[in-house]
Write a protein that holds these residues in place. Structure first.
Motif, PDB file in Angstrom:
ATOM      1  N   ARG A  38      43.627  37.809  45.695  1.00 44.01           N
ATOM      2  CA  ARG A  38      44.888  38.357  46.275  1.00 44.01           C
ATOM      3  C   ARG A  38      44.883  39.040  47.820  1.00 44.01           C
ATOM      4  NH1 ARG A  38      45.312  41.373  42.352  1.00 44.01           N
ATOM      5  NH2 ARG A  38      44.870  43.290  43.417  1.00 44.01           N
ATOM      6  N   LEU A  39      43.632  39.933  47.731  1.00 39.37           N
ATOM      7  CA  LEU A  39      43.716  40.458  48.876  1.00 39.37           C
ATOM      8  C   LEU A  39      43.278  39.842  50.222  1.00 39.37           C
ATOM      9  CD1 LEU A  39      41.738  43.914  48.103  1.00 39.37           C
ATOM     10  CD2 LEU A  39      44.058  43.670  48.614  1.00 39.37           C
ATOM     11  N   SER A  40      42.571  38.544  50.121  1.00 38.03           N
ATOM     12  CA  SER A  40      42.281  37.986  51.103  1.00 38.03           C
ATOM     13  C   SER A  40      43.333  36.816  51.224  1.00 38.03           C
ATOM     14  CB  SER A  40      40.690  37.288  50.647  1.00 38.03           C
ATOM     15  OG  SER A  40      41.047  36.300  49.668  1.00 38.03           O
ATOM     16  N   GLY A  41      44.270  36.587  50.493  1.00 39.34           N
ATOM     17  CA  GLY A  41      44.948  35.499  50.648  1.00 39.34           C
ATOM     18  C   GLY A  41      44.560  34.003  50.526  1.00 39.34           C
ATOM     19  N   LEU A  42      43.531  34.086  49.777  1.00 46.10           N
ATOM     20  CA  LEU A  42      42.685  32.705  49.568  1.00 46.10           C
ATOM     21  C   LEU A  42      43.083  32.397  48.252  1.00 46.10           C
ATOM     22  CD1 LEU A  42      39.593  33.418  51.289  1.00 46.10           C
ATOM     23  CD2 LEU A  42      41.259  31.785  52.325  1.00 46.10           C
ATOM     24  N   SER A  43      42.871  31.051  47.892  1.00 44.00           N
ATOM     25  CA  SER A  43      43.047  30.577  46.502  1.00 44.00           C
ATOM     26  C   SER A  43      42.115  31.073  45.542  1.00 44.00           C
ATOM     27  CB  SER A  43      43.009  29.135  46.470  1.00 44.00           C
ATOM     28  OG  SER A  43      41.679  28.485  46.555  1.00 44.00           O
ATOM     29  N   LYS A  44      42.313  31.268  44.188  1.00 38.66           N
ATOM     30  CA  LYS A  44      41.231  31.687  43.282  1.00 38.66           C
ATOM     31  C   LYS A  44      39.835  30.776  43.517  1.00 38.66           C
ATOM     32  CE  LYS A  44      44.805  33.908  40.016  1.00 38.66           C
ATOM     33  NZ  LYS A  44      45.079  33.616  38.602  1.00 38.66           N
ATOM     34  N   PRO A  45      40.069  29.480  43.327  1.00 38.52           N
ATOM     35  CA  PRO A  45      38.761  28.747  43.561  1.00 38.52           C
ATOM     36  C   PRO A  45      38.128  29.052  44.912  1.00 38.52           C
ATOM     37  CG  PRO A  45      40.825  27.045  42.880  1.00 38.52           C
ATOM     38  CD  PRO A  45      41.362  28.664  43.250  1.00 38.52           C
ATOM     39  N   THR A  46      38.584  29.113  45.756  1.00 41.83           N
ATOM     40  CA  THR A  46      38.036  29.617  47.177  1.00 41.83           C
ATOM     41  C   THR A  46      37.305  31.040  46.892  1.00 41.83           C
ATOM     42  OG1 THR A  46      39.500  28.360  48.478  1.00 41.83           O
ATOM     43  CG2 THR A  46      38.151  29.851  49.431  1.00 41.83           C
ATOM     44  N   ALA A  47      37.934  32.105  46.543  1.00 41.48           N
ATOM     45  CA  ALA A  47      37.415  33.253  45.998  1.00 41.48           C
ATOM     46  C   ALA A  47      36.341  33.304  45.187  1.00 41.48           C
ATOM     47  CB  ALA A  47      38.532  34.164  45.501  1.00 41.48           C
ATOM     48  N   ALA A  48      36.206  32.325  44.100  1.00 36.85           N
ATOM     49  CA  ALA A  48      35.050  31.980  43.488  1.00 36.85           C
ATOM     50  C   ALA A  48      33.955  31.400  44.075  1.00 36.85           C
ATOM     51  CB  ALA A  48      35.475  31.154  42.341  1.00 36.85           C
ATOM     52  N   GLU A  49      34.190  30.782  44.985  1.00 38.46           N
ATOM     53  CA  GLU A  49      33.170  29.979  45.808  1.00 38.46           C
ATOM     54  C   GLU A  49      32.520  31.037  46.514  1.00 38.46           C
ATOM     55  OE1 GLU A  49      30.651  27.313  47.623  1.00 38.46           O
ATOM     56  OE2 GLU A  49      31.527  27.469  45.757  1.00 38.46           O
ATOM     57  N   MET A  50      33.275  32.036  47.199  1.00 40.67           N
ATOM     58  CA  MET A  50      32.857  32.885  48.139  1.00 40.67           C
ATOM     59  C   MET A  50      31.837  33.888  47.379  1.00 40.67           C
ATOM     60  SD  MET A  50      36.124  33.878  50.696  1.00 40.67           S
ATOM     61  CE  MET A  50      36.880  34.527  49.423  1.00 40.67           C
ATOM     62  N   ILE A  51      32.372  34.046  46.225  1.00 38.92           N
ATOM     63  CA  ILE A  51      31.591  35.137  45.235  1.00 38.92           C
ATOM     64  C   ILE A  51      30.189  34.557  44.856  1.00 38.92           C
ATOM     65  CG2 ILE A  51      31.437  36.108  43.109  1.00 38.92           C
ATOM     66  CD1 ILE A  51      34.345  36.858  43.110  1.00 38.92           C
ATOM     67  N   ARG A  52      30.272  33.138  44.545  1.00 43.40           N
ATOM     68  CA  ARG A  52      29.111  32.545  44.148  1.00 43.40           C
ATOM     69  C   ARG A  52      28.081  32.415  45.236  1.00 43.40           C
ATOM     70  NH1 ARG A  52      26.414  28.238  45.381  1.00 43.40           N
ATOM     71  NH2 ARG A  52      27.948  27.517  47.071  1.00 43.40           N
TER      72      ARG A  52
END
Length: 405
Positions: A38-52
């Protein structure tokens, strides 16, 4: 030799996304995947990839769980701060103090102080290495994680030559290529900054200078220093000598107060305090002892009446050249006498000059040099973590990264 990534390529966009995620976690603290999306404006799958990717690189880790009361709790992630830390060091004639700084920017009040045997005046590397090791030990951190060190000194470094200038102290320090020499010896990037400038940075970030467009900070202790802040940027000068007013000749008007004064430095330093205190029968072995004795003596206000015109004369050149919005009196003398001295200096300037600039005492009285160095290090340590993102490996078969519109 690999070809650098071109703008818009998946590799570059992936780095930008990862840096965005790391920056948000540093700024806001622990977050869930959905909060990061939400804060980055990215999709949830993309956020999950960044976290990984950040987790595999040991830049972040699970720090807890967040539950809204409905459904399973979501994992929260936080930046691992042990990978890169900094150490702030204040080198004064009376000794060295140091504290650890990490990327979160949380104040670490565990401060190592050595007043008996440091600096020993023979080996700058040994003095700083001892301070780094002791500060890390006090804070429970690994000295091997120190990537950057910020050192406050009574002097400056000439940015074009890396020479140590404007100091008669620091025996045993290299005079040429000082930051390069110490960086190699310590195995960490060394930043050397004038102590008054660091205090100005602290007052700008968290003290009296926060609301001022411009301000001048007068450091008064064993020597004099003047820091000039223009809209949040400290003016250091072409040779690092901006604010070294102590080397100026004493003005003619100074003869009214001190016929022996030859330099501006003679007007308001430890010598002055010793002179004024002696007139009232007050003695002390050091500047700190004298200031403490004056503070407890009935003659305190009378001494401040004598001191204020001297400080006013020292401040006048800054008012004439810069015309700052505010003057902050700092250092051991400014801290000891606070608002009582500041109000007298302001009144004297209003009566004896064309300026009616507000004059205040310190907002940050405890370890102010370390406070300023801490702010310098937060930016440096965060940058070290951000740069590590560019070297993260791509996941096999990973989807192309997406940047927010």
């Amino acid at each position: 030799m690999p070809t650098p990534s071109r703008p818009g390529t998946p590799a570059l966009l992936r780095v930008l996304n990862d840096r965005t995620a790391l920056g948000l976690l540093l700024e806001h603290g622990p977050m869930t995947r959905n909060e990061l999306a939400r804060l980055s404006g990215l999709s949830k799958p993309t956020a999950a990839e960044m976290i990984r990717r950040l987790e595999e690189a040991e830049l972040i880790a699970v720090s807890g769980e967040s539950s809204s009361g409905r459904g399973p709790a979501a994992l929260q992630y936080a930046v691992l701060t042990d990978r890169a830390i900094g150490v702030a060091i204040d080198v004064q004639p009376a000794g060295i103090s140091a504290t650890v700084v990490d990327a979160t920017g949380r104040p670490d009040h565990v401060v190592f102080e050595a007043t008996d045997d440091a600096p020993d005046g023979t080996d700058a590397h040994a003095d700083l290495a001892r301070a780094i090791e002791s500060a890390c030990l006090a804070a429970g951190r690994d000295p091997e994680s120190v990537t950057v060190v910020c050192v406050g000194i009574q002097g400056s470094v000439e940015p074009r030559t890396d020479d140590l200038v404007f100091t008669d102290e620091l025996p045993g320090w290299p005079r040429h290529q000082v930051t390069e020499t110490l960086s190699k010896a310590l195995g960490a990037h060394v930043i050397i900054e004038n102590d008054a400038n660091l205090v100005a940075i602290a007052e700008r970030r968290e003290g009296s200078g926060q609301e001022a467009t411009t301000f001048a900070l007068l450091w008064m202790g064993n020597g004099l220093g003047l820091a000039l802040d223009f809209g949040g940027s400290v003016h250091r000068g072409a040779a690092g000598g901006a604010g070294e007013i102590g080397y100026l000749g004493a003005p003619v008007d100074a003869s009214e107060f001190d016929s022996d004064a030859r330099l501006v430095d003679d007007l308001v330093t430890s010598r002055t305090i010793e002179l004024l205190a002696g007139r009232h029968g007050i003695e002390g072995e050091s500047l700190g002892d004298l200031l403490e004795a004056i503070d407890q003596d009935p003659a305190r206000l009378a001494i401040l009446d004598e001191l204020a015109p001297r400080v006013g004369l020292v401040v006048m050149p800054a008012l004439a050249v810069v015309d700052p919005e505010l003057v902050i009196l700092h250092g051991p003398i400014g801290t000891a006498f606070g608002v009582d001295l500041a109000s007298r200096v302001e009144a004297w300037l209003h009566e004896h000059s064309r300026w009616s600039t507000p004059v205040v005492g310190p907002s940050i009285s405890q370890t102010p040099v370390l406070h300023g160095a801490r702010h310098v290090l937060i930016d440096a340590v965060r940058q070290a973590l951000v740069e590590a993102v560019a070297h993260l490996p791509d996941a096999p078969g990973a989807d192309p990264p997406v940047v927010p519109a």
